[in-house]
Scaffold this active site. Structure first.
Site, PDB file in Angstrom:
ATOM      1  N   ASP A  52       8.732  12.630  -2.172  1.00 34.08           N
ATOM      2  CA  ASP A  52       7.894  11.716  -2.945  1.00 34.08           C
ATOM      3  C   ASP A  52       6.805  11.208  -2.015  1.00 34.08           C
ATOM      4  O   ASP A  52       7.079  10.492  -1.052  1.00 34.08           O
ATOM      5  CB  ASP A  52       8.745  10.551  -3.473  1.00 34.08           C
ATOM      6  CG  ASP A  52       7.977   9.654  -4.436  1.00 34.08           C
ATOM      7  OD1 ASP A  52       6.752   9.820  -4.571  1.00 34.08           O
ATOM      8  OD2 ASP A  52       8.606   8.759  -5.047  1.00 34.08           O
ATOM      9  N   ALA A 111       3.483   9.082  -2.133  1.00 35.52           N
ATOM     10  CA  ALA A 111       2.677   8.199  -2.974  1.00 35.52           C
ATOM     11  C   ALA A 111       1.601   7.452  -2.198  1.00 35.52           C
ATOM     12  O   ALA A 111       0.790   6.752  -2.803  1.00 35.52           O
ATOM     13  CB  ALA A 111       3.588   7.189  -3.690  1.00 35.52           C
ATOM     14  N   LYS A 141      -2.543   5.006  -5.433  1.00 35.87           N
ATOM     15  CA  LYS A 141      -2.869   4.155  -4.295  1.00 35.87           C
ATOM     16  C   LYS A 141      -4.096   4.645  -3.546  1.00 35.87           C
ATOM     17  O   LYS A 141      -5.052   3.899  -3.335  1.00 35.87           O
ATOM     18  CB  LYS A 141      -1.674   4.064  -3.337  1.00 35.87           C
ATOM     19  CG  LYS A 141      -0.513   3.229  -3.868  1.00 35.87           C
ATOM     20  CD  LYS A 141       0.348   4.000  -4.851  1.00 35.87           C
ATOM     21  CE  LYS A 141       1.534   3.185  -5.329  1.00 35.87           C
ATOM     22  NZ  LYS A 141       2.315   3.919  -6.345  1.00 35.87           N
TER      23      LYS A 141
END
Length: 394
Positions: free
Chosen positions: A208, A210, A243
């Site tokens: 993951d 991000a 982000k």
């Protein structure tokens, strides 16, 4: 029918947001919500995003559906951004998703479909929604040690020992960079040791990522992902643009399935498209179009990277300021870990009771596990937080 529904547990972060809004104190500090904010407390629209949207507005001639896997141009630029030239494009299947959360959910669905007996190993702690989605899908979850509450770094020996207990075919969920919620990251030597365990035990990594660009830089933050993906037979990658492009509300994510066997790519691509069809059919396109427009335009890409670097350095500066202020107040370097952590978050490693004490006494709002959003600070609020930490006896 509706009377049979069960009340769901309240979201702790949303509850914290409500408490913050109702607090009348002017000096209150919100460190709970996991959203980047600048020194004025605003989540800005990046310059390149505004320019890309203008370009899209001027040139886009249709709002018709894109393919089930989204626009291939978006997949191409994201694969290049994350994997660079370490993996050939014909080894990667990819599908656009509604945010990084959508990519995580689709990855878990794929795991469940491909191997119903697979367990998913997750770090202790991890992003709470990982656990929530796994539980909802009834996928067996096993935690591995990760955060050392004494050093506030990675308990790497514990992590490796726990991963060696996994069985062939189990999945290991890893954070690509800027670990949420701890801020404590693996170095490249440790990533190699994780690869060795994945190969030895025939485990499947799911990464993951991000926060690429929020830690040590765009290329540096991708090193661990690239090492894993180029070293093992199969990898799943869930990526988010919320982000690093600041497009939270556009819900822009990507799921990748990487196989060293290029013969697997066609089936993997078909499977990702099928999963999209069963869930939300065609993925959203606007955020993906923004990203591909920026990354395919040299001037926009350069401006985006420069602004992202300013964001990264700003957070590092706040980390160092907080660590220095705590050292000044305590005469100790025991909070030096804050400057060593990377990304938006750091875990103080204290108790929910002391977190609550800081909220009541000083108006400091952070999640009960003591995760604080560094991007919620500015130069003026750093001393307020530092004093609250000292007053609470953290």
């Amino acid at each position: 029918m509706f009377e049979n529904l069960k009340a769901q547990p309240a979201d702790k972060i949303l509850a914290l947001m409500a408490q913050f809004r109702e607090d009348p104190r002017s000096a209150k500090v919100d460190l709970g919500v996991g959203v980047y904010k600048n020194a004025e407390g605003v989540t800005p629209v990046m310059r390149a995003v505004k320019a890309a949207e203008q370009k899209i507005w001027e040139t886009q001639e249709s709002k018709s559906y894109v393919g089930l896997a989204g626009d291939p141009a978006y997949s191409d630029v994201m694969i290049n951004l994350i994997l660079g030239d370490t993996v050939a494009r014909d080894k990667v299947a990819a599908a656009a998703t509604p945010g990084g959360t959508g990519a995580v959910r689709q990855a878990f669905e794929l795991i469940q479909s491909a191997n119903p007996d697979a367990r998913v190993f997750v770090s202790d702690p991890t992003w709470p929604n990982h656990i929530s989605i796994l539980n909802y899908l009834n996928i067996e979850t096993v935690t591995y040690r990760y955060f050392d509450r004494e050093t506030r770094g990675v308990d790497f020996d514990g992590m490796i020992a726990d991963l060696k207990e996994a069985k062939p075919g189990d999945v290991v969920l890893l954070h690509g960079c800027c670990h949420n919620p701890t801020g404590a990251n693996l170095n490249l030597t440790q990533w190699q040791a994780v690869v060795d365990v994945l190969l030895e035990k025939a485990l499947i990594p799911m990464i993951d990522i991000a926060y690429q660009g929020f830690g040590d830089g765009l290329e540096e933050d991708a090193q661990g992902v690239r090492l894993v993906t180029s070293s093992v037979p199969e990898t799943l990658i869930a990526a988010s643009c919320s982000k690093n492009f600041g497009i939270y509300r556009e819900r822009t994510g990507l799921l990748m399935a990487v196989a060293q066997d290029t013969n697997a790519q066609a089936l993997n691509q078909q499977t990702l498209a099928f999963l999209n069809r069963q869930n939300y059919s065609f993925p959203p396109d606007h955020g993906a179009r923004i990203v591909s427009t920026i990354l395919n335009d040299d001037a926009l890409r350069s401006d985006w990277a420069a602004e992202l670097e300013d964001v990264r350095l700003g957070m590092l500066g706040l980390r160092q300021q907080l660590a220095d202020e705590l050292q000044r107040l305590t005469g100790s370097d025991r909070f030096g870990f804050i400057a060593q952590h990377r990304g938006m978050f750091s875990l103080l490693g204290t108790t929910p009771e002391l977190v609550e004490k800081m909220r009541v006494d000083n108006g400091i709002y952070m999640v009960g596990d003591s995760r604080m959003n560094i991007a919620g600070l500015n130069a003026q609020t750093v001393p307020i937080l530092a004093q609250a930490i000292v007053d609470a006896g953290v």
